[in-house]
Motif scaffolding. Structure first.
Motif, PDB file in Angstrom:
ATOM      1  N   GLU A  54      36.291  50.361  45.192  1.00 30.76           N
ATOM      2  CA  GLU A  54      37.563  50.697  45.836  1.00 30.76           C
ATOM      3  C   GLU A  54      37.373  51.586  47.062  1.00 30.76           C
ATOM      4  O   GLU A  54      38.208  51.578  47.964  1.00 30.76           O
ATOM      5  N   HIS A  55      36.284  52.311  47.113  1.00 28.06           N
ATOM      6  CA  HIS A  55      36.019  53.192  48.243  1.00 28.06           C
ATOM      7  C   HIS A  55      34.995  52.597  49.219  1.00 28.06           C
ATOM      8  O   HIS A  55      34.490  53.293  50.100  1.00 28.06           O
ATOM      9  N   GLY A  56      34.699  51.300  49.065  1.00 26.81           N
ATOM     10  CA  GLY A  56      33.836  50.597  50.013  1.00 26.81           C
ATOM     11  C   GLY A  56      32.386  51.000  49.948  1.00 26.81           C
ATOM     12  O   GLY A  56      31.649  50.829  50.919  1.00 26.81           O
ATOM     13  N   ARG A  57      31.937  51.535  48.817  1.00 24.54           N
ATOM     14  CA  ARG A  57      30.547  51.985  48.705  1.00 24.54           C
ATOM     15  C   ARG A  57      29.712  51.093  47.788  1.00 24.54           C
ATOM     16  O   ARG A  57      28.660  51.503  47.314  1.00 24.54           O
ATOM     17  N   PHE A  58      30.174  49.886  47.553  1.00 23.41           N
ATOM     18  CA  PHE A  58      29.485  48.995  46.617  1.00 23.41           C
ATOM     19  C   PHE A  58      29.586  47.579  47.151  1.00 23.41           C
ATOM     20  O   PHE A  58      30.678  47.107  47.451  1.00 23.41           O
ATOM     21  N   ASN A  59      28.457  46.903  47.287  1.00 29.02           N
ATOM     22  CA  ASN A  59      28.461  45.530  47.766  1.00 29.02           C
ATOM     23  C   ASN A  59      28.746  44.599  46.588  1.00 29.02           C
ATOM     24  O   ASN A  59      27.980  44.538  45.636  1.00 29.02           O
ATOM     25  N   VAL A  60      29.839  43.898  46.658  1.00 27.14           N
ATOM     26  CA  VAL A  60      30.339  43.098  45.543  1.00 27.14           C
ATOM     27  C   VAL A  60      29.715  41.703  45.541  1.00 27.14           C
ATOM     28  O   VAL A  60      29.634  41.050  46.575  1.00 27.14           O
ATOM     29  N   GLN A  61      29.280  41.260  44.365  1.00 28.96           N
ATOM     30  CA  GLN A  61      28.740  39.919  44.181  1.00 28.96           C
ATOM     31  C   GLN A  61      29.800  39.033  43.535  1.00 28.96           C
ATOM     32  O   GLN A  61      30.785  39.517  42.994  1.00 28.96           O
ATOM     33  N   ILE A  62      29.576  37.731  43.555  1.00 28.12           N
ATOM     34  CA  ILE A  62      30.543  36.785  42.990  1.00 28.12           C
ATOM     35  C   ILE A  62      30.754  37.054  41.494  1.00 28.12           C
ATOM     36  O   ILE A  62      31.871  36.960  40.997  1.00 28.12           O
ATOM     37  N   SER A  63      29.707  37.427  40.776  1.00 29.33           N
ATOM     38  CA  SER A  63      29.859  37.727  39.354  1.00 29.33           C
ATOM     39  C   SER A  63      30.740  38.960  39.155  1.00 29.33           C
ATOM     40  O   SER A  63      31.502  39.040  38.188  1.00 29.33           O
ATOM     41  N   THR A  64      30.664  39.897  40.088  1.00 32.22           N
ATOM     42  CA  THR A  64      31.502  41.093  40.016  1.00 32.22           C
ATOM     43  C   THR A  64      32.961  40.730  40.263  1.00 32.22           C
ATOM     44  O   THR A  64      33.854  41.242  39.590  1.00 32.22           O
ATOM     45  N   ILE A  65      33.209  39.832  41.199  1.00 33.34           N
ATOM     46  CA  ILE A  65      34.578  39.381  41.469  1.00 33.34           C
ATOM     47  C   ILE A  65      35.150  38.719  40.223  1.00 33.34           C
ATOM     48  O   ILE A  65      36.302  38.961  39.848  1.00 33.34           O
ATOM     49  N   TYR A  66      34.341  37.930  39.553  1.00 31.00           N
ATOM     50  CA  TYR A  66      34.784  37.284  38.302  1.00 31.00           C
ATOM     51  C   TYR A  66      35.165  38.336  37.263  1.00 31.00           C
ATOM     52  O   TYR A  66      36.222  38.250  36.630  1.00 31.00           O
ATOM     53  N   GLU A  67      34.316  39.341  37.074  1.00 32.11           N
ATOM     54  CA  GLU A  67      34.590  40.379  36.078  1.00 32.11           C
ATOM     55  C   GLU A  67      35.827  41.199  36.452  1.00 32.11           C
ATOM     56  O   GLU A  67      36.637  41.541  35.597  1.00 32.11           O
ATOM     57  N   LEU A  68      35.968  41.528  37.748  1.00 29.82           N
ATOM     58  CA  LEU A  68      37.159  42.255  38.187  1.00 29.82           C
ATOM     59  C   LEU A  68      38.425  41.456  37.908  1.00 29.82           C
ATOM     60  O   LEU A  68      39.426  41.998  37.435  1.00 29.82           O
ATOM     61  N   ALA A  69      38.380  40.170  38.199  1.00 32.70           N
ATOM     62  CA  ALA A  69      39.542  39.310  37.954  1.00 32.70           C
ATOM     63  C   ALA A  69      39.890  39.307  36.472  1.00 32.70           C
ATOM     64  O   ALA A  69      41.069  39.362  36.099  1.00 32.70           O
ATOM     65  N   LYS A  70      38.872  39.238  35.635  1.00 31.79           N
ATOM     66  CA  LYS A  70      39.092  39.280  34.193  1.00 31.79           C
ATOM     67  C   LYS A  70      39.748  40.611  33.806  1.00 31.79           C
ATOM     68  O   LYS A  70      40.703  40.633  33.039  1.00 31.79           O
ATOM     69  N   GLY A  71      39.249  41.699  34.355  1.00 31.66           N
ATOM     70  CA  GLY A  71      39.789  43.019  34.047  1.00 31.66           C
ATOM     71  C   GLY A  71      41.205  43.228  34.530  1.00 31.66           C
ATOM     72  O   GLY A  71      41.975  43.986  33.946  1.00 31.66           O
ATOM     73  N   LEU A  72      41.561  42.547  35.621  1.00 35.34           N
ATOM     74  CA  LEU A  72      42.901  42.672  36.192  1.00 35.34           C
ATOM     75  C   LEU A  72      43.835  41.546  35.744  1.00 35.34           C
ATOM     76  O   LEU A  72      44.991  41.503  36.157  1.00 35.34           O
ATOM     77  N   ASN A  73      43.307  40.630  34.946  1.00 40.80           N
ATOM     78  CA  ASN A  73      44.077  39.490  34.443  1.00 40.80           C
ATOM     79  C   ASN A  73      44.692  38.671  35.591  1.00 40.80           C
ATOM     80  O   ASN A  73      45.896  38.447  35.642  1.00 40.80           O
ATOM     81  N   LEU A  74      43.833  38.257  36.508  1.00 41.46           N
ATOM     82  CA  LEU A  74      44.280  37.386  37.596  1.00 41.46           C
ATOM     83  C   LEU A  74      43.161  36.434  37.984  1.00 41.46           C
ATOM     84  O   LEU A  74      42.035  36.558  37.503  1.00 41.46           O
ATOM     85  N   HIS A  75      43.469  35.489  38.817  1.00 45.66           N
ATOM     86  CA  HIS A  75      42.484  34.505  39.268  1.00 45.66           C
ATOM     87  C   HIS A  75      41.549  35.175  40.285  1.00 45.66           C
ATOM     88  O   HIS A  75      42.010  35.953  41.125  1.00 45.66           O
ATOM     89  N   PRO A  76      40.241  34.884  40.228  1.00 49.53           N
ATOM     90  CA  PRO A  76      39.305  35.501  41.184  1.00 49.53           C
ATOM     91  C   PRO A  76      39.713  35.330  42.643  1.00 49.53           C
ATOM     92  O   PRO A  76      39.499  36.235  43.453  1.00 49.53           O
ATOM     93  N   ALA A  77      40.313  34.211  42.981  1.00 52.43           N
ATOM     94  CA  ALA A  77      40.719  33.979  44.375  1.00 52.43           C
ATOM     95  C   ALA A  77      41.735  35.010  44.850  1.00 52.43           C
ATOM     96  O   ALA A  77      41.777  35.345  46.041  1.00 52.43           O
ATOM     97  N   ASP A  78      42.535  35.549  43.929  1.00 50.72           N
ATOM     98  CA  ASP A  78      43.537  36.539  44.310  1.00 50.72           C
ATOM     99  C   ASP A  78      42.900  37.813  44.857  1.00 50.72           C
ATOM    100  O   ASP A  78      43.528  38.535  45.634  1.00 50.72           O
TER     101      ASP A  78
END
Length: 85
Positions: A54-78
């Motif tokens: 959230e503070h721009g200090r972490f380079n996000v990978q596609i697997s991380t986007i998937y996990e974030l989407a799961k945690g936020l209960n939304l589609h990864p594309a969102d």
């Protein structure tokens, strides 16, 4: 014959992109009324790493986007639906 010069790759600076993604991620989380811990409990990510994203200090990978989407209960594309500059 002149020896060929090696092309050196310059590392791209993705700081602005990471900051934009992080701000978008934080807005989604806050709009859903979720704490960092609540998101972390819903996925396989640590709350401190989510904070770094959230503070721009972490380079996000596609697997991380998937996990974030799961945690936020939304589609990864969102997570990628925001204005890139």
């Amino acid at each position: 014959i002149k020896p060929m010069k090696k092309k050196t790759k310059t590392k791209k600076d993705y700081t602005r992109l990471k900051q934009q993604f992080g701000a978008h991620l934080q807005k989604i989380r806050q709009d859903k009324g979720l704490s960092l811990r609540e998101v972390a409990q819903n996925c396989d990510l640590d709350d401190s790493n989510i904070s770094k994203m959230e503070h721009g200090r972490f380079n996000v990978q596609i697997s991380t986007i998937y996990e974030l989407a799961k945690g936020l209960n939304l589609h990864p594309a969102d997570l990628l639906k925001y204005d890139f500059e």
